[in-house]
Motif scaffolding. Structure first.
Motif, PDB file in Angstrom:
ATOM      1  N   ARG A 124     -71.194  -3.220 -59.682  1.00 16.02           N
ATOM      2  CA  ARG A 124     -71.002  -1.802 -59.961  1.00 16.02           C
ATOM      3  C   ARG A 124     -72.062  -1.225 -60.913  1.00 16.02           C
ATOM      4  O   ARG A 124     -71.742  -0.525 -61.869  1.00 16.02           O
ATOM      5  N   CYS A 125     -73.322  -1.571 -60.646  1.00 14.04           N
ATOM      6  CA  CYS A 125     -74.425  -0.947 -61.379  1.00 14.04           C
ATOM      7  C   CYS A 125     -74.795   0.353 -60.675  1.00 14.04           C
ATOM      8  O   CYS A 125     -74.875   0.411 -59.456  1.00 14.04           O
ATOM      9  N   ASP A 126     -75.013   1.410 -61.458  1.00 13.23           N
ATOM     10  CA  ASP A 126     -75.287   2.710 -60.845  1.00 13.23           C
ATOM     11  C   ASP A 126     -76.775   2.989 -60.708  1.00 13.23           C
ATOM     12  O   ASP A 126     -77.171   3.960 -60.073  1.00 13.23           O
ATOM     13  N   THR A 127     -77.640   2.145 -61.318  1.00 15.39           N
ATOM     14  CA  THR A 127     -79.085   2.261 -61.154  1.00 15.39           C
ATOM     15  C   THR A 127     -79.596   0.910 -60.687  1.00 15.39           C
ATOM     16  O   THR A 127     -79.230  -0.124 -61.241  1.00 15.39           O
ATOM     17  N   TYR A 128     -80.458   0.921 -59.684  1.00  9.16           N
ATOM     18  CA  TYR A 128     -80.795  -0.330 -59.004  1.00  9.16           C
ATOM     19  C   TYR A 128     -82.198  -0.257 -58.432  1.00  9.16           C
ATOM     20  O   TYR A 128     -82.592   0.741 -57.848  1.00  9.16           O
ATOM     21  N   GLU A 129     -82.958  -1.326 -58.621  1.00  5.83           N
ATOM     22  CA  GLU A 129     -84.278  -1.452 -58.020  1.00  5.83           C
ATOM     23  C   GLU A 129     -84.385  -2.811 -57.328  1.00  5.83           C
ATOM     24  O   GLU A 129     -84.148  -3.845 -57.959  1.00  5.83           O
ATOM     25  N   ASN A 130     -84.745  -2.798 -56.066  1.00  7.57           N
ATOM     26  CA  ASN A 130     -85.037  -4.034 -55.350  1.00  7.57           C
ATOM     27  C   ASN A 130     -86.551  -4.188 -55.326  1.00  7.57           C
ATOM     28  O   ASN A 130     -87.239  -3.535 -54.543  1.00  7.57           O
ATOM     29  N   LEU A 131     -87.075  -5.048 -56.198  1.00  6.10           N
ATOM     30  CA  LEU A 131     -88.516  -5.242 -56.323  1.00  6.10           C
ATOM     31  C   LEU A 131     -88.974  -6.532 -55.642  1.00  6.10           C
ATOM     32  O   LEU A 131     -90.034  -7.064 -55.953  1.00  6.10           O
ATOM     33  N   ALA A 132     -88.170  -7.029 -54.722  1.00  9.44           N
ATOM     34  CA  ALA A 132     -88.541  -8.217 -53.962  1.00  9.44           C
ATOM     35  C   ALA A 132     -89.657  -7.888 -52.968  1.00  9.44           C
ATOM     36  O   ALA A 132     -89.716  -6.779 -52.430  1.00  9.44           O
ATOM     37  N   ILE A 133     -90.523  -8.860 -52.719  1.00  5.93           N
ATOM     38  CA  ILE A 133     -91.644  -8.698 -51.795  1.00  5.93           C
ATOM     39  C   ILE A 133     -91.756  -9.942 -50.930  1.00  5.93           C
ATOM     40  O   ILE A 133     -91.679 -11.080 -51.432  1.00  5.93           O
ATOM     41  N   GLY A 134     -91.952  -9.760 -49.638  1.00  3.69           N
ATOM     42  CA  GLY A 134     -92.160 -10.894 -48.747  1.00  3.69           C
ATOM     43  C   GLY A 134     -93.393 -11.685 -49.146  1.00  3.69           C
ATOM     44  O   GLY A 134     -94.457 -11.110 -49.384  1.00  3.69           O
ATOM     45  N   GLY A 135     -93.246 -13.004 -49.229  1.00  4.47           N
ATOM     46  CA  GLY A 135     -94.355 -13.873 -49.614  1.00  4.47           C
ATOM     47  C   GLY A 135     -94.403 -14.207 -51.089  1.00  4.47           C
ATOM     48  O   GLY A 135     -95.231 -15.026 -51.513  1.00  4.47           O
ATOM     49  N   MET A 136     -93.524 -13.616 -51.904  1.00  6.89           N
ATOM     50  CA  MET A 136     -93.519 -13.865 -53.338  1.00  6.89           C
ATOM     51  C   MET A 136     -93.218 -15.333 -53.626  1.00  6.89           C
ATOM     52  O   MET A 136     -92.334 -15.935 -53.011  1.00  6.89           O
ATOM     53  N   ALA A 137     -93.978 -15.914 -54.561  1.00  5.09           N
ATOM     54  CA  ALA A 137     -93.795 -17.313 -54.932  1.00  5.09           C
ATOM     55  C   ALA A 137     -93.684 -17.441 -56.444  1.00  5.09           C
ATOM     56  O   ALA A 137     -94.164 -16.597 -57.194  1.00  5.09           O
TER      57      ALA A 137
END
Length: 299
Positions: A124-137
């Motif tokens: 139940r977070c009201d602010t959200y960022e998905n900073l995932a990137i394909g290929g990240m290691a």
């Protein structure tokens, strides 16, 4: 103010609110305990609502409500704004793989069906960022994609209440390391330690949860299939879980997720066992892992 003693319909009543006043609490209970209402006390109340539904000839009526307020002097307002940031690879980005290695068709799962979306809903977070990137290691740059610690440093995490980190699928050639690996020593465990130490330096109060890597190679033996350098999901679980305990951060594992018993039926196939074919599988994975994240953070 509503006179709740006038309620004369038998039903189930939901009372919600908060209080620091035993006097008001006692008055409320005195008012509502009558021949028509039975109450199980859960919290002390000052500002409260009464909602009820009743059946008439088998048909449920619309919710109705009566509000009762005891004045601003007793109101407590608590900030509920919470921010969640997800770092990770293509699994967290929501890559759907259909096709083959030579002819891939990769799309992104719709918003709301990606794994971090499900975590955000659960906590139940009201602010959200998905900073995932394909290929990240964890341990190295992947073409033009920074390794995870550098990517995290490039973003403002100072206001985050919860951060999840998920990787390892693109670190198959790296050594796993152990729970005692030194920060930034080139191993996966060393990279995770470095990330946690950095987050703690920038945002000491932030809750951190590390999510276990997903199957590396074989779809038929997801827990024991070996990476290029020889580690498995089982060994990853042993070392990274112990590391997280040492660092006092959360750890979320895929053990128990039913999809992993039939990984080849749901993953992309064609030699790529990392991604789901259908967004609904990400929903199931996201809800499964979100339940574990909630153990460490619940707004």
């Amino acid at each position: 103010d509503a006179d709740i003693s006038n309620i004369t319909k038998t039903g189930i009543y939901l009372l919600t609110g908060n209080s620091s006043s035993p006097t008001r609490y006692g008055t409320l209970i005195h008012l509502v305990v009558s021949e028509y209402i039975k109450i199980q006390v859960l919290y002390e109340l000052v500002t409260f609502n009464i909602h009820y539904r009743r059946s008439l000839n088998g048909v449920w009526e619309t919710w109705q409500s009566t509000d009762a307020k005891y004045g601003d002097a007793y109101k407590q307002k608590y900030p509920q704004s919470r921010k969640y940031i997800a770092f990770g690879d293509s699994l967290m980005w929501g890559a759907l793989w259909n096709g083959t290695l030579s002819d891939p068709v990769v799309t992104q799962a719709p918003l709301g069906k990606r794994i971090p979306d499900r975590i955000c809903n659960a906590v139940r977070c009201d602010t959200y960022e998905n900073l995932a990137i394909g290929g990240m290691a964890y341990t190295h740059e992947n073409g033009s994609i920074q390794k995870m610690i550098d990517w995290i440093r490039a973003h403002d995490i100072s206001g985050a209440n919860l951060i999840t980190i998920a990787g390892g699928r693109n670190d198959g050639s790296a050594q796993l390391g152990t729970s005692s690996s030194a920060s930034g020593d080139g191993t996966i465990c060393g990279a995770i330690r470095e990330i946690v130490e950095y987050i703690r330096q920038v945002n000491a109060a932030c809750q951190i949860v590390v999510i276990q890597v997903t199957p590396y190679t074989s779809a038929n033996s997801p827990w024991t299939a070996t990476s290029t350098s020889g580690w498995t999901l089982n060994s990853y679980d042993t070392q990274v879980k112990a590391l997280c305990q040492t660092l006092n951060v959360g750890y979320a594992s895929w053990y128990g997720c039913s999809l992993f018993s039939r990984w080849s039926d749901f993953s992309g196939g064609g030699g790529n066992w990392a991604h789901m074919r259908n967004a609904e599988q990400y929903v199931q994975m996201g809800d499964f892992i979100a339940g574990q994240v909630c153990r460490y953070y619940q707004n």
